[in-house]
Design an enzyme around this catalytic site. Structure first.
Site, short mmCIF file in Angstrom:
data_model
loop_
_atom_site.label_atom_id
_atom_site.label_comp_id
_atom_site.label_asym_id
_atom_site.label_seq_id
_atom_site.Cartn_x
_atom_site.Cartn_y
_atom_site.Cartn_z
N GLY A 180 0.82 -1.22 0.00
CA GLY A 180 0.00 0.00 0.00
C GLY A 180 0.85 1.26 0.00
CB CYS A 181 3.70 2.30 2.08
SG CYS A 181 2.81 2.26 3.65
CB THR A 182 5.13 0.29 -2.79
OG1 THR A 182 6.07 -0.18 -1.81
CG2 THR A 182 5.80 0.36 -4.15
#
Length: 156
Positions: free
Chosen positions: A47-49
């Site tokens: 998700g952060c990527t």
């Protein structure tokens, strides 16, 4: 424990944190222009990527509208450097391992994950105006589609 939530018009909490290369970056460095300050749980997670790459892919348009981008997580600078290099990120990633800045922005505390209440980073995005005031405060944002929504909200 309820952390403070920021609202439009509030003074943005100041910060000075190390970036992926160990250089200090401060909110004050952005006085005179708008800056998106976004908080994410962990570098190199799916998700952060996705979220970081969305900011990277929209950076030219945001920059063209006079808006800089800064990402903040509890990760150490070395992990941030790996993340930045792997994803070719072109904006500063800052390290807040003691979570003081996360707490100051209300981006650390209780959240629900997979039906359980846990304590951790609350994915949040803020637009700080040229004078250092909060213009937009968004909590519990989704990793996917968030940047497109932000651009719509800001008419960028």
């Amino acid at each position: 424990m309820t952390d403070t939530r920021l609202s439009p018009g509030d003074q943005a909490p100041e910060f000075s944190l190390p970036d992926a290369d160990g250089n200090t970056v401060s909110l004050a460095d952005y006085r005179g222009r708008k800056v998106v300050v976004y908080f994410y749980p962990a570098a190199s997670t799916p998700g952060c990527t996705k979220q970081a790459c969305d900011f990277r892919d929209n950076l030219a348009e945001l920059d063209g509208a006079g808006i800089a981008v800064v990402g903040i997580s509890p990760d150490k600078p070395a992990k941030l450097a790996k993340f930045r290099d792997a994803e070719q990120l072109t904006f500063p990633l800052l390290s807040d391992p003691d979570r003081a800045v996360l707490r100051a922005y209300g981006a650390f505390g209780e959240k629900t994950m997979y039906g359980k209440t846990v304590t951790g980073v609350i994915r949040s995005t803020f637009l700080v105006d040229a004078e250092g005031k909060i213009e937009v405060a968004q909590y519990n944002v989704r990793a996917t589609g968030h940047v497109a929504k932000l651009r719509r909200d800001l008419s960028v």
